[in-house]
Enzyme design. Structure first.
Site, PDB file in Angstrom:
ATOM      1  N   ASP A 303       0.821  -1.265  -0.475  1.00 45.87           N
ATOM      2  CA  ASP A 303       0.286  -0.391  -0.139  1.00 45.87           C
ATOM      3  C   ASP A 303       0.223   1.283   0.066  1.00 45.87           C
ATOM      4  O   ASP A 303       0.509   2.517  -0.899  1.00 45.87           O
ATOM      5  CB  ASP A 303      -0.606   0.019   1.613  1.00 45.87           C
ATOM      6  N   HIS A 331      -4.350  -3.658   6.339  1.00 48.58           N
ATOM      7  CA  HIS A 331      -4.030  -3.957   4.848  1.00 48.58           C
ATOM      8  C   HIS A 331      -5.705  -4.464   4.877  1.00 48.58           C
ATOM      9  O   HIS A 331      -5.932  -4.917   3.809  1.00 48.58           O
ATOM     10  CB  HIS A 331      -3.214  -4.906   4.929  1.00 48.58           C
TER      11      HIS A 331
END
Lengths: 476, 328
Positions: A303, A331
């Site tokens: 990410d 996440h």
């Protein structure tokens, strides 16, 4: 460098050689005029460790050194002085000789002229660890190669595993001079495919890949591993939410926690990739209590890299010119990609805050965030498969920065066991901005958090607490 | 990052080999850790969305060396300005298919791509054909791109070369990096000849160390020849990982040079060396220096090897005829 374990045994005849409980030999040198010992590299045989001790002993004590192989002393490549340059030059000579017994040597090198200089130079060294680092490097090259690092990849027959193992074997994860031994684990139905991957690794003739252990037995897979990348789990398919896969994964991670704890090398570094990554890592931590909690992390580097990529595309600059985004939290789609401390540094230019360069707070607070949050789904939509390439690459970045250290002035994002920093409830695996040094991560403290960010950070923390509750309910 | 970026084309980039290959290129495995690259990725329109997905992932990986990505279904755009072209695109071999089965599907692809490359690639573009039948696809490419120097058009037998090294290293239980100078002669097919007569471990000949000529002349050869099929059987998919890795090795050694005392195997335009048929793409032992390959000359060829070299040469001549008949 490394601590003595109670299971170490002294070698019966070689001085300065101990055997670790997992069968490797380590050589140690006593610091001049001190009781403490300097630990050096580990070796596969006692003889190599004994020779390494001799080189170190000669370097420190000169002609008065006690040697395990006095008859070989004249063949050892020695530095003319203890200056780093001379040590490195001698190291290169050691590396250049194919076999120590047959190496050509310069007898003039074995002179005690430099003995007087050693203690002065040693005294100038500020920390024992620096001396041991130099000697360690010297001796590592003397013994011709670094000790290989054992890296476990679970779910290795799957997509991410297939992308990841050649990266590891080429040195992308640990550096181009670090030999590796791959351990690959998967479930019985994937055994033949796993064998196929092993065959391909042999077929690729990777210079750094010293061995491959392929197994469906988690105990065998975990034995002696220094790094564990837990990719194995139930993959997310188009339309599935992360929570859908949680119950399938929680029992996997409980079982694997147990095996890792019992079999892995001390100080094994663990990276959980399989989703739900944070909660899988938490389960792993809870059921492997003797693994230090700081050694259990989850992947949010993907990410983090995605956020850097989105900014670079927006600003039409190269991604290496952007840094210090933060991924906070889970996440998942509640992650918070925060650019408030991110900067842009064009080549030969001044470092500037991303917010002022982008000059579009609305975009940064809405579309940018959702793009990063939902990128995984967007990849699945385009490829009809999960993002294996970028996930594998991010896993390499995560481990590399953890082991080798982050560049000065730069932090990265890692899912780590929360200690309450930034008002986040302790006891979950939460993604924070971290720097890494000497194999340890530290949360970057003292960053200002505005109200907008506070809300986002709390929302993702809340989801993690819910996931934790859900996970525990799955276990009952 | 002072070097100018090199443009690398990968055709068939949305497929398995492409997916394994592009992160290797972007990490500097093909051209070195200090060489920035711009990736050109080409695939057919049905794969356009998947191709875009790969581009998205390349952005998501934040590779420091990757200076740009061009993802397109237009062969002209794909070929424009490229310095290195890795032709992976073609019809993939599936379990049970022989290489000849796929030839007709591939020959017309390579004829049209030859034209685009010739007109749009950078001067001195280095071409590596991977898609099977690799040697004959490369030959077709060469025939229809006459202004590309013949020496710049090669095909991949480095995979077979590496497989041979791997088999020897497993047999002798030594590190694969200690084995060198095997040779793959001829066609990247089941008639290839993996030759260990000049291979060594350290300074010792492999034949002496293995001490099993029957194995070296029998099972070793067939294992290497049929390894592709063995991988497909185990994985149910073609060998993408090792093929991509070999493609990187092939280009890297070509561009950066082979180590002293070491040669590698490359499929190159035959000049008749070792009595191989001229005018086909034939795998030879080569050394590389200053961006050029040179066939290692003067190696002794025994009777057993001579027959094998001729057999694979004959197959390449047949394939050439078959290919031309497909085009008529």
């Amino acid at each position: 460098m490394q601590k003595t374990s109670e299971d170490d045994t002294k070698h019966p005849t070689f001085r300065g050689v101990r055997m670790r409980s997992w069968g490797k030999w380590v050589s140690e040198i006593r610091e001049p005029r001190k009781k403490s010992r300097i630990w050096l590299e580990t070796y596969p045989t006692a003889e190599m460790a004994a020779r390494a001790h001799d080189v170190g002993a000669l370097a420190i004590k000169g002609c008065s050194a006690y040697l395990n192989f006095p008859e070989l002393a004249k063949e050892l490549p020695l530095p003319a002085s203890m200056s780093p340059k001379e040590i490195q030059a001698a190291t290169s000579r050691a590396a250049a000789s194919t076999r120590i017994i047959n190496s050509s040597f310069n007898t003039e090198m074995l002179s005690c002229q430099w003995t007087g200089g050693i203690e002065a130079i040693v005294a100038r060294l500020e920390l024992p660890s620096r001396l041991s680092w130099f000697l360690g490097r010297f001796l590592a090259l003397y013994s011709m190669a670094k000790d290989p690092v054992r890296v476990l990849v679970t779910g290795a027959a799957g997509q991410i595993g297939y992308a990841l193992v050649p990266m590891i074997a080429r040195g992308v994860m640990l550096g181009p001079d670090q030999p590796v031994i791959l351990h690959m684990l998967d479930i019985e139905p994937a055994a033949e495919a796993l064998t196929g991957v092993r065959m391909e690794l042999v077929d690729a003739a990777f210079p750094l890949l010293r061995d491959v252990v392929v197994t469906t037995d988690v105990t065998v897979a975990c034995k002696g591993v220094n790094i564990a990348v837990m990719v194995g789990g139930f993959p997310r398919k188009e339309g599935m939410e992360r929570k859908d896969v949680m119950s399938k994964n929680v029992s996997i991670y409980k079982a694997q926690a147990s095996a890792l704890e019992k079999q892995a090398a001390p100080d094994c570094k663990v990276l959980v990739v399989a989703n739900p990554a944070n909660t899988n890592a938490l389960i792993l931590k809870e059921f492997a209590p003797s693994i230090p909690e700081k050694n259990i992390t989850c992947l949010t580097r993907l990410d983090h890299n995605r956020a850097l990529g989105q900014l670079s595309e927006r600003l039409k600059i190269h991604v290496s010119e952007v840094k210090n985004v933060i991924i906070w939290g889970n996440h998942s789609s509640t992650q918070y990609p925060d650019v408030n401390h991110a900067t842009v540094t064009p080549a030969n230019g001044e470092e500037k805050p991303v917010r002022s360069v982008v000059a579009d707070d609305n975009w940064l607070n809405t579309e940018f965030i959702t793009m990063v949050q939902q990128r995984g789904a967007a990849i699945i939509k385009a490829r009809k498969l999960s993002s294996a390439l970028s996930a594998a690459s991010a896993a390499c970045d995560h481990i590399r920065d953890w082991v080798v250290g982050t560049p000065k002035g730069t932090w990265v994002s890692m899912g780590v066991y929360s200690d309450g920093s930034y008002g986040i409830q302790p006891g979950v695996i939460y993604s924070y901005p971290v720097t890494c040094d000497k194999g340890q991560w530290s949360i970057v403290q003292g960053l200002k958090i505005d109200d907008f960010s506070r809300q986002k950070m709390d929302a993702t923390a809340k989801e993690l607490v819910e996931e934790k509750t859900l996970a525990y309910s799955c276990l009952n | 990052m002072a070097k100018e970026p090199v443009r690398v084309l990968v055709t068939g980039a949305a497929g398995q080999i492409g997916y394994a290959l592009v992160p290797m290129i972007a990490r500097g495995i093909m051209l070195g850790a200090d060489q920035p690259v711009i990736l050109h990725m080409l695939d057919i329109p049905p794969a356009a969305e998947a191709l875009n997905g790969v581009k998205m992932e390349l952005v998501d990986a934040a590779f420091p060396l990757l200076k740009g990505v061009v993802a397109t279904t237009d062969v002209v755009e794909a070929c424009t300005g490229v310095n290195v072209a890795v032709m992976v695109g073609g019809f993939p071999r599936k379990e049970g298919m022989e290489r000849k089965d796929v030839m007709s599907k591939n020959v017309s692809i390579y004829k049209s791509q030859a034209s685009a490359l010739e007109q749009h690639a950078a001067p001195n573009c280095k071409v590596l054909v991977v898609a099977n039948p690799a040697n004959t696809n490369a030959l077709i490419l060469k025939e229809f791109a006459p202004s590309i120097p013949a020496k710049n058009i090669t095909c991949l037998t480095r995979l077979d070369h590496n497989r041979a090294l791997g088999q020897i290293s497993e047999r002798l239980n030594v590190q694969v990096s200690d084995v060198k100078n095997v040779i793959i002669w001829g066609n990247h097919s089941s008639t290839q000849y993996p030759d260990v007569n000049h291979a060594t471990v350290g300074d010792k000949p492999v034949r002496e160390l293995v001490k099993d000529d029957e194995w070296l002349n029998g099972e070793f050869i067939t294992t290497v020849q049929q390894r592709g099929a063995a991988i497909i059987k185990a994985r149910k998919l073609s060998s993408a990982l090792s093929a991509a890795s070999a493609a990187c090795d092939h280009i890297r050694d070509w561009v950066l040079g082979t180590p002293e005392g070491t040669w590698v195997s490359m499929g190159v335009y035959s000049d008749g060396s070792y009595d191989a048929p001229a005018g086909v793409i034939y795998s030879f032992p080569v050394t590389c220096k200053n961006g050029e390959w040179t066939i290692v000359q003067g190696l002794a060829i025994d009777e057993f090897s001579r027959k094998k070299l001729e057999l694979t040469g004959a197959e390449l001549t047949e394939e050439k005829e078959l290919a031309y008949s497909c085009l008529s």
